[in-house]
Design an enzyme around this catalytic site. Structure first.
Site, PDB file in Angstrom:
ATOM      1  N   LYS A 293     -38.205   3.974  13.995  1.00 27.09           N
ATOM      2  CA  LYS A 293     -37.677   5.224  13.435  1.00 27.09           C
ATOM      3  C   LYS A 293     -38.686   5.860  12.473  1.00 27.09           C
TER       4      LYS A 293
ATOM      5  N   HIS B  94     -23.264   6.236   8.279  1.00 35.20           N
ATOM      6  CA  HIS B  94     -22.038   7.030   8.400  1.00 35.20           C
ATOM      7  C   HIS B  94     -21.249   6.515   9.594  1.00 35.20           C
TER       8      HIS B  94
ATOM      9  N   SER C 258     -29.573   2.262  18.692  1.00 32.67           N
ATOM     10  CA  SER C 258     -29.231   2.468  17.278  1.00 32.67           C
ATOM     11  C   SER C 258     -28.716   1.221  16.567  1.00 32.67           C
TER      12      SER C 258
ATOM     13  N   TYR D 221     -36.243  -1.710  14.622  1.00 31.71           N
ATOM     14  CA  TYR D 221     -35.568  -0.400  14.638  1.00 31.71           C
ATOM     15  C   TYR D 221     -36.134   0.490  13.533  1.00 31.71           C
TER      16      TYR D 221
ATOM     17  N   GLU E  31     -32.684   3.192   7.051  1.00 32.71           N
ATOM     18  CA  GLU E  31     -33.328   1.914   7.404  1.00 32.71           C
ATOM     19  C   GLU E  31     -34.838   1.974   7.197  1.00 32.71           C
TER      20      GLU E  31
ATOM     21  N   ARG F 164     -17.037   4.994  15.862  1.00 35.39           N
ATOM     22  CA  ARG F 164     -18.153   4.070  15.667  1.00 35.39           C
ATOM     23  C   ARG F 164     -18.089   2.944  16.699  1.00 35.39           C
TER      24      ARG F 164
ATOM     25  N   LEU G 291     -30.566  12.915  18.767  1.00 33.45           N
ATOM     26  CA  LEU G 291     -29.722  11.826  18.247  1.00 33.45           C
ATOM     27  C   LEU G 291     -29.817  10.558  19.098  1.00 33.45           C
TER      28      LEU G 291
ATOM     29  N   GLN H 151     -21.581   8.439  18.731  1.00 31.13           N
ATOM     30  CA  GLN H 151     -20.698   8.847  17.625  1.00 31.13           C
ATOM     31  C   GLN H 151     -21.067  10.240  17.095  1.00 31.13           C
TER      32      GLN H 151
ATOM     33  N   ALA I  23     -30.799   7.146  20.585  1.00 35.80           N
ATOM     34  CA  ALA I  23     -31.557   5.996  20.087  1.00 35.80           C
ATOM     35  C   ALA I  23     -30.898   4.701  20.520  1.00 35.80           C
TER      36      ALA I  23
ATOM     37  N   THR J  13     -33.505   7.786   9.350  1.00 34.43           N
ATOM     38  CA  THR J  13     -32.509   6.849   8.826  1.00 34.43           C
ATOM     39  C   THR J  13     -32.930   6.171   7.518  1.00 34.43           C
TER      40      THR J  13
HETATM   41  P1  NDP Z   1     -24.784   5.833  18.881  1.00 34.68           P
HETATM   42  O1  NDP Z   1     -25.312   4.475  19.175  1.00 34.68           O
HETATM   43  O2  NDP Z   1     -23.320   6.045  18.774  1.00 34.68           O
HETATM   44  O3  NDP Z   1     -25.347   6.859  19.985  1.00 34.68           O
HETATM   45  C1  NDP Z   1     -26.638   6.731  20.499  1.00 34.68           C
HETATM   46  C2  NDP Z   1     -26.773   7.632  21.716  1.00 34.68           C
HETATM   47  O4  NDP Z   1     -28.117   7.519  22.227  1.00 34.68           O
HETATM   48  C3  NDP Z   1     -25.839   7.300  22.865  1.00 34.68           C
HETATM   49  O5  NDP Z   1     -25.330   8.509  23.384  1.00 34.68           O
HETATM   50  C4  NDP Z   1     -26.771   6.648  23.874  1.00 34.68           C
HETATM   51  O6  NDP Z   1     -26.369   6.825  25.212  1.00 34.68           O
HETATM   52  C5  NDP Z   1     -28.052   7.429  23.636  1.00 34.68           C
HETATM   53  N1  NDP Z   1     -29.253   6.767  24.165  1.00 34.68           N
HETATM   54  C6  NDP Z   1     -29.668   5.510  23.904  1.00 34.68           C
HETATM   55  N2  NDP Z   1     -30.809   5.267  24.592  1.00 34.68           N
HETATM   56  C7  NDP Z   1     -31.108   6.385  25.282  1.00 34.68           C
HETATM   57  C8  NDP Z   1     -32.149   6.744  26.180  1.00 34.68           C
HETATM   58  N3  NDP Z   1     -33.122   5.896  26.506  1.00 34.68           N
HETATM   59  N4  NDP Z   1     -32.140   7.983  26.718  1.00 34.68           N
HETATM   60  C9  NDP Z   1     -31.139   8.845  26.432  1.00 34.68           C
HETATM   61  N5  NDP Z   1     -30.119   8.567  25.601  1.00 34.68           N
HETATM   62  C10 NDP Z   1     -30.106   7.341  25.030  1.00 34.68           C
HETATM   63  O7  NDP Z   1     -25.510   6.306  17.519  1.00 34.68           O
HETATM   64  P2  NDP Z   1     -24.985   7.284  16.360  1.00 34.68           P
HETATM   65  O8  NDP Z   1     -24.293   8.432  16.964  1.00 34.68           O
HETATM   66  O9  NDP Z   1     -24.332   6.475  15.307  1.00 34.68           O
HETATM   67  O10 NDP Z   1     -26.378   7.765  15.733  1.00 34.68           O
HETATM   68  C11 NDP Z   1     -27.049   8.939  16.209  1.00 34.68           C
HETATM   69  C12 NDP Z   1     -28.502   8.873  15.787  1.00 34.68           C
HETATM   70  O11 NDP Z   1     -28.594   8.827  14.370  1.00 34.68           O
HETATM   71  C13 NDP Z   1     -29.271   7.658  16.298  1.00 34.68           C
HETATM   72  O12 NDP Z   1     -30.593   8.092  16.543  1.00 34.68           O
HETATM   73  C14 NDP Z   1     -29.259   6.694  15.128  1.00 34.68           C
HETATM   74  O13 NDP Z   1     -30.369   5.832  15.186  1.00 34.68           O
HETATM   75  C15 NDP Z   1     -29.356   7.678  13.978  1.00 34.68           C
HETATM   76  N6  NDP Z   1     -28.767   7.259  12.713  1.00 34.68           N
HETATM   77  C16 NDP Z   1     -27.464   6.833  12.671  1.00 34.68           C
HETATM   78  C17 NDP Z   1     -26.870   6.530  11.475  1.00 34.68           C
HETATM   79  C18 NDP Z   1     -25.456   6.047  11.400  1.00 34.68           C
HETATM   80  O14 NDP Z   1     -25.094   5.467  10.356  1.00 34.68           O
HETATM   81  N7  NDP Z   1     -24.624   6.276  12.405  1.00 34.68           N
HETATM   82  C19 NDP Z   1     -27.625   6.655  10.197  1.00 34.68           C
HETATM   83  C20 NDP Z   1     -28.963   7.162  10.366  1.00 34.68           C
HETATM   84  C21 NDP Z   1     -29.503   7.459  11.576  1.00 34.68           C
HETATM   85  P3  NDP Z   1     -25.616   5.659  26.072  1.00 34.68           P
HETATM   86  O15 NDP Z   1     -24.162   5.935  25.902  1.00 34.68           O
HETATM   87  O16 NDP Z   1     -26.122   5.908  27.447  1.00 34.68           O
HETATM   88  O17 NDP Z   1     -26.041   4.344  25.500  1.00 34.68           O
HETATM   89  P1  GDR Z   2     -26.877  -1.057   9.777  1.00 34.32           P
HETATM   90  O1  GDR Z   2     -25.353  -1.178  10.245  1.00 34.32           O
HETATM   91  O2  GDR Z   2     -27.682  -2.228  10.182  1.00 34.32           O
HETATM   92  O3  GDR Z   2     -26.846  -0.687   8.322  1.00 34.32           O
HETATM   93  O4  GDR Z   2     -27.385   0.194  10.651  1.00 34.32           O
HETATM   94  P2  GDR Z   2     -24.437  -2.433  10.573  1.00 34.32           P
HETATM   95  O5  GDR Z   2     -23.049  -1.940  10.440  1.00 34.32           O
HETATM   96  O6  GDR Z   2     -24.831  -3.086  11.845  1.00 34.32           O
HETATM   97  O7  GDR Z   2     -24.780  -3.465   9.380  1.00 34.32           O
HETATM   98  C1  GDR Z   2     -24.519  -3.155   8.026  1.00 34.32           C
HETATM   99  C2  GDR Z   2     -24.710  -4.392   7.170  1.00 34.32           C
HETATM  100  O8  GDR Z   2     -23.643  -5.311   7.410  1.00 34.32           O
HETATM  101  C3  GDR Z   2     -24.181  -6.620   7.529  1.00 34.32           C
HETATM  102  N1  GDR Z   2     -23.267  -7.449   8.320  1.00 34.32           N
HETATM  103  C4  GDR Z   2     -22.974  -7.277   9.619  1.00 34.32           C
HETATM  104  N2  GDR Z   2     -23.381  -6.340  10.491  1.00 34.32           N
HETATM  105  C5  GDR Z   2     -22.874  -6.399  11.747  1.00 34.32           C
HETATM  106  N3  GDR Z   2     -23.217  -5.446  12.628  1.00 34.32           N
HETATM  107  N4  GDR Z   2     -22.013  -7.381  12.144  1.00 34.32           N
HETATM  108  C6  GDR Z   2     -21.591  -8.361  11.287  1.00 34.32           C
HETATM  109  O9  GDR Z   2     -20.809  -9.231  11.658  1.00 34.32           O
HETATM  110  C7  GDR Z   2     -22.085  -8.294   9.954  1.00 34.32           C
HETATM  111  N5  GDR Z   2     -21.875  -9.044   8.855  1.00 34.32           N
HETATM  112  C8  GDR Z   2     -22.590  -8.523   7.871  1.00 34.32           C
HETATM  113  C9  GDR Z   2     -25.536  -6.397   8.172  1.00 34.32           C
HETATM  114  O10 GDR Z   2     -26.357  -7.546   8.012  1.00 34.32           O
HETATM  115  C10 GDR Z   2     -26.006  -5.159   7.431  1.00 34.32           C
HETATM  116  O11 GDR Z   2     -26.577  -5.522   6.213  1.00 34.32           O
HETATM  117  C11 GDR Z   2     -26.605   1.357  10.810  1.00 34.32           C
HETATM  118  C12 GDR Z   2     -26.917   1.941  12.206  1.00 34.32           C
HETATM  119  O12 GDR Z   2     -26.034   3.005  12.462  1.00 34.32           O
HETATM  120  C13 GDR Z   2     -28.343   2.457  12.274  1.00 34.32           C
HETATM  121  O13 GDR Z   2     -28.537   3.133  13.521  1.00 34.32           O
HETATM  122  C14 GDR Z   2     -28.565   3.432  11.117  1.00 34.32           C
HETATM  123  O14 GDR Z   2     -29.900   3.915  11.153  1.00 34.32           O
HETATM  124  C15 GDR Z   2     -28.262   2.754   9.791  1.00 34.32           C
HETATM  125  O15 GDR Z   2     -26.912   2.305   9.808  1.00 34.32           O
HETATM  126  C16 GDR Z   2     -28.424   3.699   8.611  1.00 34.32           C
END
Ligand code: NDP
Ligand code: GDR
Length: 343
Positions: A151, A177, A82, A147, A125, A182, A78, A12, A80, A123
């Site tokens: 992190k 975000h 995730s 996780y 988290e 997503r 980025l 994303q 992870a 993050t």
């Molecule tokens: P995504 O899950 O959408 O993207 C994760 C990316 O990491 C994918 O491109 C995935 O590739 C790649 N990846 C996973 N494992 C490996 C590996 N072993 N080697 C190389 N690439 C790998 O995550 P987001 O874009 O939402 O998040 C980006 C980063 O920000 C992550 O590190 C996440 O933990 C962190 N983060 C996200 C937040 C959020 O709310 N979105 C909030 C705070 C932090 P593939 O397609 O091959 O799986």
């Molecule tokens: P989060 O995101 O764990 O905050 O991590 P997620 O959307 O998975 O969960 C948010 C909250 O919703 C509750 N929940 C559920 N979650 C999921 N996935 N599915 C369900 O059916 C459901 N019902 C309730 C969860 O328990 C949780 O409390 C995201 C990721 O992007 C991380 O990589 C990033 O670091 C953090 O946000 C900030």
């Protein structure tokens, strides 16, 4: 022309960041994992503008090679595992990618181009069990999942390389975000996808876990701007990026259904909670204990004051607009699916 290397480019955030850097005239390099079926994910639409390098966060040789090829001035880490829930199923893989993977990337930079600037995707988290409200850069950490623990290692090793080797290494402590891009396992997209399917008559109801969890939700497009801003400063530092608003999962559900003119009426509590269509009485939301986590992060709300004052970062997309964009996008996608699959 500056060179940027993005790990996790097809995720994303990677896709929005790649768009931003291309607009700014960067030469963009991205690392991709080898898959059995070639899949550019979220960067399919701009794949011809990106230099892809096959590498993996667990393979320092491949990351060193990526640095040699890209000669990156800025590296955005980025990549992870995730998804928090998966981190209990794959704790070691999560640690290898999200914790040691960061050291691998930092070492690759140190060997090839130590003056390159580095962004680490930290993050909210890491805050986990509530210590302070709202959370800031000074709030103590207490992660609640494999996780979050992995992190936290990535966060500290970034700080340590900054202090040990004088590297320009920053961590963005980003709160949740979301976006139209997503992954569907995350709760927001799971909800907006279900709302679209229910509205269009191809799904009955959605099953969710903890409805009381509170999150500070923004849009990914706003948040990648903060990543770039961090690397343009005179000094490296860590910043909280958040909206300073928090909402329950239940409120997200209500807002999403409102965008398709359905009002939800709740009854029961805990695992017996259900949400009905107020107009028809039909059950649209059921709680399923299978989606509860072994340990939960109950409340996140971040104060982005430091980012506001130092980076001049402001978020532009409100909560309501975020949900509206996601629902609209899913309605379009599901409509297409219905048309092509004759559902
Ligand atoms: P995504 O899950 O959408 O993207 C994760 C990316 O990491 C994918 O491109 C995935 O590739 C790649 N990846 C996973 N494992 C490996 C590996 N072993 N080697 C190389 N690439 C790998 O995550 P987001 O874009 O939402 O998040 C980006 C980063 O920000 C992550 O590190 C996440 O933990 C962190 N983060 C996200 C937040 C959020 O709310 N979105 C909030 C705070 C932090 P593939 O397609 O091959 O799986
Ligand atoms: P989060 O995101 O764990 O905050 O991590 P997620 O959307 O998975 O969960 C948010 C909250 O919703 C509750 N929940 C559920 N979650 C999921 N996935 N599915 C369900 O059916 C459901 N019902 C309730 C969860 O328990 C949780 O409390 C995201 C990721 O992007 C991380 O990589 C990033 O670091 C953090 O946000 C900030």
């Amino acid at each position: 022309m500056k060179h940027a290397l993005i790990t996790g480019i097809n995720g994303q955030d990677g896709s929005y960041l790649a768009e931003l850097l291309l607009e700014k005239g960067y030469e963009v390099y991205g690392i991709m994992r080898r898959k059995s079926v070639v899949d550019y994910g979220n960067v399919e639409h701009i794949k011809d503008k990106i230099h892809f390098i096959y590498a993996d966060m667990t393979d320092v040789v491949s990351l060193t090679n990526a640095m040699k090829i890209s000669q990156a001035d800025e590296v955005y880490n980025l990549a992870a595992q995730s998804f928090v829930a998966t981190s209990w199923e794959q704790p070691l893989a999560t640690a290898q990618i999200d914790a040691l993977g960061v050291t691998n990337m930092l070492e690759a930079i140190r060997i090839v181009k130590p003056e390159a600037r580095f962004y680490q995707a930290s993050t909210s988290e890491m805050f986990g069990l509530v210590q302070e409200i709202p959370q800031t850069e000074k709030t103590p950490f207490y992660p609640r999942s494999p996780y979050g623990v992995a992190k936290l290692y990535g966060h500290w090793i970034t700080k340590n390389y900054r202090e040990s080797y004088n590297m320009f290494a920053c961590s963005g402590i980003l709160f949740n975000h979301e976006s139209e891009r997503r992954g569907k396992e995350f709760v927001t997209r799971k909800i907006t996808d279900a709302v679209a399917r229910i509205k269009l008559g191809v799904q009955d109801h959605v099953e969710l876990g903890n409805m009381d969890a509170k999150r500070d939700w923004g849009h990914s497009k706003d948040y990648v701007k903060a990543m770039w801003l961090m690397l343009q400063q005179d000094k490296p530092d860590d910043y909280v990026i958040a909206t300073n608003e928090t909402r329950t999962v239940r409120e997200f559900v209500e807002t999403a259904f409102k965008h398709v003119d359905i009002e939800i009426e709740w009854s029961g509590s805990g695992v017996d909670e259900i949400g009905k269509n107020k107009a028809t009485g039909k059950t649209l939301v059921k709680v399923n204990p299978a989606f509860f986590r072994p340990a939960e992060v109950e409340l996140l709300i971040g104060n982005p004051a430091k980012a506001d004052s130092t980076l001049g970062w402001v978020r532009e997309i409100s909560f309501s607009e975020l949900v509206e964009r996601m629902v609209k996008n899913d309605l379009e996608l599901v409509e297409k699916e219905i048309k092509y699959n004759n559902l």
